[in-house]
Scaffold this motif. Structure first.
Motif, short mmCIF file in Angstrom:
data_model
loop_
_atom_site.label_atom_id
_atom_site.label_comp_id
_atom_site.label_asym_id
_atom_site.label_seq_id
_atom_site.Cartn_x
_atom_site.Cartn_y
_atom_site.Cartn_z
N ILE A 1 0.84 -1.21 0.00
CA ILE A 1 0.00 0.00 0.00
C ILE A 1 0.87 1.26 0.00
N THR A 2 1.98 1.22 0.76
CA THR A 2 2.89 2.35 0.78
C THR A 2 3.46 2.63 -0.61
N LEU A 3 3.89 1.58 -1.30
CA LEU A 3 4.43 1.75 -2.65
C LEU A 3 3.36 2.23 -3.62
N ALA A 4 2.13 1.74 -3.44
CA ALA A 4 1.03 2.19 -4.29
C ALA A 4 0.79 3.69 -4.12
N GLN A 5 0.78 4.12 -2.88
CA GLN A 5 0.58 5.56 -2.63
C GLN A 5 1.75 6.38 -3.17
N LEU A 6 2.98 5.85 -3.01
CA LEU A 6 4.14 6.55 -3.54
C LEU A 6 4.07 6.64 -5.06
N ALA A 7 3.64 5.56 -5.72
CA ALA A 7 3.51 5.58 -7.17
C ALA A 7 2.52 6.65 -7.61
N ASP A 8 1.39 6.77 -6.89
CA ASP A 8 0.42 7.81 -7.21
C ASP A 8 1.01 9.20 -7.00
N ARG A 9 1.76 9.36 -5.91
CA ARG A 9 2.36 10.67 -5.64
C ARG A 9 3.35 11.05 -6.73
N VAL A 10 4.23 10.12 -7.09
CA VAL A 10 5.22 10.42 -8.14
C VAL A 10 4.52 10.72 -9.45
N ARG A 11 3.49 9.97 -9.74
CA ARG A 11 2.77 10.15 -10.99
C ARG A 11 2.10 11.52 -11.06
N THR A 12 1.41 11.89 -10.00
CA THR A 12 0.69 13.17 -10.02
C THR A 12 1.63 14.36 -9.91
N ALA A 13 2.83 14.14 -9.38
CA ALA A 13 3.76 15.26 -9.17
C ALA A 13 4.72 15.46 -10.33
N ARG A 14 4.67 14.61 -11.37
CA ARG A 14 5.72 14.68 -12.38
C ARG A 14 5.68 15.99 -13.16
N LEU A 15 4.47 16.49 -13.46
CA LEU A 15 4.38 17.76 -14.18
C LEU A 15 4.82 18.91 -13.30
N THR A 16 4.49 18.84 -12.01
CA THR A 16 4.94 19.87 -11.09
C THR A 16 6.45 19.89 -10.98
N LEU A 17 7.06 18.70 -10.92
CA LEU A 17 8.52 18.62 -10.86
C LEU A 17 9.15 19.20 -12.12
N ALA A 18 8.55 18.90 -13.27
CA ALA A 18 9.09 19.44 -14.52
C ALA A 18 8.98 20.97 -14.55
N ALA A 19 7.83 21.48 -14.11
CA ALA A 19 7.66 22.94 -14.08
C ALA A 19 8.65 23.58 -13.11
N SER A 20 8.86 22.94 -11.96
CA SER A 20 9.83 23.46 -11.00
C SER A 20 11.23 23.47 -11.57
N ALA A 21 11.59 22.39 -12.31
CA ALA A 21 12.92 22.33 -12.91
C ALA A 21 13.10 23.45 -13.94
N VAL A 22 12.06 23.71 -14.72
CA VAL A 22 12.13 24.79 -15.71
C VAL A 22 12.28 26.14 -15.02
N THR A 23 11.53 26.34 -13.94
CA THR A 23 11.63 27.60 -13.20
C THR A 23 13.03 27.79 -12.63
N ASP A 24 13.59 26.74 -12.04
CA ASP A 24 14.94 26.83 -11.49
C ASP A 24 15.95 27.14 -12.59
N GLU A 25 15.78 26.50 -13.74
CA GLU A 25 16.71 26.75 -14.84
C GLU A 25 16.58 28.18 -15.36
N ARG A 26 15.35 28.69 -15.38
CA ARG A 26 15.13 30.07 -15.84
C ARG A 26 15.82 31.06 -14.90
N LEU A 27 15.72 30.80 -13.59
CA LEU A 27 16.40 31.68 -12.64
C LEU A 27 17.92 31.58 -12.78
N ARG A 28 18.42 30.37 -13.02
CA ARG A 28 19.87 30.20 -13.20
C ARG A 28 20.34 30.93 -14.45
N ILE A 29 19.56 30.83 -15.53
CA ILE A 29 19.92 31.53 -16.76
C ILE A 29 19.89 33.03 -16.54
N ALA A 30 18.86 33.51 -15.85
CA ALA A 30 18.76 34.95 -15.60
C ALA A 30 19.96 35.44 -14.82
#
Length: 781
Positions: free
Chosen positions: A163-192
């Motif tokens: 059950i723990t792994l199932a919940q973790l899989a759901d969390r990783v799955r739902t957070a993947r777009l947020t993680l990508a957006a965060s990575a882009v934001t961090d890169e934009r700040l680094r470039i700036a």
């Protein structure tokens, strides 16, 4: 995750595995309940209904527990009273089955998993104490009682892990777009941060120097009658002083332009995709059939800049020679290196030129790479460059995943203890050796995912799981279940399922026969032993499958974030080249013109200096916008800027202008900038015609100039990059000599619905392609 046949199977797999493990743990008790129905209908039906109810209650964890506060730090939607109510219902059902109805206390593993998930340690201890008390009342021996308590602990922790792994899989799955957006934001700040540090300082210096020179020139034109030189600078002859200041301005403009190009090249170094797209467009424009095969992983790192240069120069040389009909561009990873090959069927050896090859080889060697060129066995000419591949960062498992793997270790430890508890003393040495070897294989090939010697290890594990059954006691049946779960991973799906079933049935037959039962009891013993092996197989498969699923989801999320970072860097590089690079080139041109006019035409010199100041301030504004949503551009302002730059170079400009829709103007503005840059760099033009027209649902931009040098070749990589941009916008680009002039024509279809006039941001979301490659010097057209 992207599963078999391209389907997104992650959520379905997770739900099925959670229910399957809960059902498997209850299956033996369910079968015994069905067996009681003929003789005790009420009790048998009650046991069946109670087992199904416990499985249904377990399924709620996957649906609702994503936000709960617990050992894993989730914050729940339901209150404590709600969760206490559900646990109370679950405990009541389980204790009713175990107490009055006489079901084995092993069924308490289901509520034990719920208590683990809810961090109810005191109720969990009371549950184990109650189970021990029940077995004492039933007269169970100490060894069997301990075995049953270990069964509760093992089943509860494994269901908790699933059950723990199932919940973790759901969390990783739902957070993947947020993680990508965060990575882009961090890169934009680094470039700036990087852009502001170097380029903004250069533009500020240019603006300051232009203002100082303009002021000094005004002072010379209107001298004060009572002014007396008092310092060495004031005693310097005015013309010499102004010349020195202009030289400083030119030097600053060159440094800043070089820094902008170097920064754009560094930003582009993560990916070969833009250069490959430009190469394809360039080859197509020259009538050469292009075949691209990309087999490397990105990002490439700084060495990618060198490979991009090799690709650009090699393809440009193929086009310049002009006798090739087919060109292959391929990349691959080989022995820790990224290898680029450019192979053409054109003539040959001296076609690239020794100087070019020597220069490219030196650049490749500077980053620890190798470059070779020569004829292949089939007579084609090949250029091959290789650089060290950027090592991928080691994967880091989240705490939940490490906990689940630790619980799998716990499964192996409990398995060993339960086996050795029932091994006869005369067979203890055999039991220790068998359990040690079997568990070592499991650790290496299931937990550590080793692949070398995996098939021989599976064969050895099969022999270990089946042959010692008559001597190592009833609990050795768990080895067959663990092996069956591993077979589902080691073999293809159908073969693995068939092999797992055969192992479970074989273990059931051997275990049932060795138990000495016969007739109906013998069949029931074989059935229950087989079910026991299948239960262990289901638990092992669920844990290992979910571990792999989480890792796959993490890799997918990391890949999405990496792709977003690469895209962001390419956007910044493209805008840096198209916007700031063009403006700095214009500043440099005007500074050199002002240097020539300082003695002959001071008013004109002051006008050029004023333009330089305005261009520098505009560049600073564009630089700040590069790290945000992108600069706001209109085609009209781009056209006026292009005309001013050309006129500053003493070129007569003829304009034929019509209104351009904003979306189309954003694309054509980039084309216009590149066209003007090419006119200034690669021609001796004295007249330029820029015409914009709209007809038949298409906007056409034509830039035509005289002064074309003799022997002009096919378009270079800059024009190739523009071809890619226009193709993504649904347009076309043609360029080449035309009756003594050079004509560049770009056509873009009008949008179906023209939006109201507004400034359009030139960003990654605009209909632009990968972009023109940054170059130290653009190749001749």
């Amino acid at each position: 995750m992207e599963g078999e046949r391209g389907r997104d199977v992650g959520p379905r797999v997770v739900r099925v595995l959670v229910v399957a493990v809960a059902a498997a743990l209850a299956s033996a008790h369910l079968l015994k309940g069905l067996g009681r129905v003929p003789e005790e209908p009420v009790a048998g039906v009650a046991v069946v209904v109670g087992c199904l109810a416990l499985v249904a209650l377990q399924s709620r964890h996957h649906r609702d527990d994503l936000g709960r506060t617990g050992w894993l730090g989730w914050t729940g939607r339901a209150g404590w009273a709600d969760w206490a109510g559900w646990i109370a219902v679950e405990l009541a059902v389980a204790l009713l089955l175990v107490g009055p109805l006489g079901v084995s206390v092993g069924l308490l593993c289901l509520p034990a998993a719920s208590l683990l998930l809810e961090r109810r340690l005191l109720p969990l201890l009371l549950l184990f104490a109650g189970a021990g008390l029940i077995e004492t009342v039933r007269g169970t021996g100490p060894r069997d009682a301990v075995d049953l308590l270990l069964t509760i602990a093992l089943g509860g922790t494994m269901l908790y892990a699933v059950i723990t792994l199932a919940q973790l899989a759901d969390r990783v799955r739902t957070a993947r777009l947020t993680l990508a957006a965060s990575a882009v934001t961090d890169e934009r700040l680094r470039i700036a941060s990087g852009l502001v540090g170097a380029l903004d300082a250069g533009l500020a210096e240019i603006s300051e120097l232009a203002a100082r020179r303009d002021t000094s020139l005004r002072g010379e034109q209107f001298p004060s009658s009572d002014r007396h030189p008092s310092t060495p600078d004031e005693r310097t002859p005015p013309t010499h002083q102004h010349t020195s200041l202009l030289d400083e301005l030119i030097s600053s403009a060159r440094r800043t332009l070089a820094a902008a190009r170097a920064t754009a090249a560094e930003l582009r170094s993560l990916s070969l995709a833009p250069e490959a797209a430009s190469a394809r467009a360039l080859l197509a424009s020259a009538g050469v059939t292009a075949e691209l095969r990309i087999g490397h992983r990105e990002p490439l790192g700084p060495a990618g800049t060198v490979l991009a240069t090799v690709l650009r120069e090699a393809v440009t040389a193929v086009v310049r020679v002009g006798d090739a009909r087919r060109c292959e561009v391929a990349t691959e990873e080989r022995a820790g290196r990224v290898v680029l090959r450019v192979v053409s069927d054109g003539v040959p050896t001296a076609a690239l030129g020794a100087d070019l090859l020597d220069g490219l080889a030196e650049r490749v060697r500077a980053v620890g790479g190798r470059l070779t060129a020569g004829l292949e066995a089939d007579g084609r000419f090949a250029v091959e460059a290789s650089v060290a591949a950027t090592p991928a960062p080691p994967p880091v498992d989240p705490p939940e995943l490490r906990t689940a793997l630790g619980l799998y270790w716990f499964l192996l430890v409990v398995f060993c203890l339960r086996v050795l508890m029932f091994v006869p003393p005369s067979q203890l040495a055999l039991g220790v050796v068998c359990t040690a070897v079997f568990c070592a294989f499991q650790v290496r090939f299931s937990i550590l995912d080793a692949t070398r010697y995996a098939r021989p290890a599976l064969l050895a594990s099969t022999l270990l799981a089946l042959l010692p059954l008559p001597w190592l006691g009833r609990n050795w049946i768990g080895a067959a279940g663990i092996l069956a779960g591993s077979l589902l991973f080691a073999l293809p799906r159908r073969a693995g399922a068939a092999a797992a079933g055969v192992v479970a049935v074989a273990a059931g037959v051997i275990g049932g026969v060795s138990g000495g039962a016969s007739g109906g009891d013998g069949f029931r013993s074989v059935l229950l032993t087989t079910v026991s092996a299948l239960v262990t197989c289901t638990v092992v498969y669920a844990v290992l499958r979910l571990v792999r699923l989480v890792r796959e989801l993490q890799r997918a999320a990391a890949g999405l974030a990496r792709a977003g970072v690469v895209t962001e860097r390419l956007r910044a590089a493209r805008d840096l080249h198209d916007l700031l690079g063009h403006g700095l080139a214009a500043i440099l041109l005007k500074a050199e013109l002002a240097r020539r006019l300082v003695e002959s035409d001071p008013p004109r010199c002051r006008a050029e200096l004023a333009d330089i100041g305005r261009l520098a301030e505009r560049g600073r504004a564009e630089l700040g916008a590069l790290a945000g949503d992108g600069p706001r551009l209109t085609f009209g302002s781009e056209l006026a800027s292009a005309a001013a730059v050309l006129e500053a170079a003493a070129i007569t400009v003829e304009l034929e202008e019509e209104p351009v829709p904003p979306g189309t103007g954003a694309v054509l503005g980039v084309v216009l900038r590149e066209a003007v840059t090419n006119v200034l760099r690669h021609s001796r033009a004295r007249h330029v015609r820029i015409a914009v027209s709209t007809a038949a649902g298409t906007v056409r931009l034509e830039v035509e100039n005289d002064g074309v040098p003799e022997g002009v070749t096919a378009p270079g990589s800059g024009i190739g990059g523009l071809s890619v941009r226009l193709a993504e916008a649904g347009g076309t680009l043609t360029a080449g000599p035309d009756d003594g002039w050079y004509l560049l024509r770009a056509e873009v279809p009008l949008p179906t619905e023209v939006p109201p006039p507004a400034e359009v941001p030139l960003t990654a979301e605009a209909p632009l392609a990968a972009g023109t490659p940054p170059r130290a010097e653009a190749p001749p057209r």
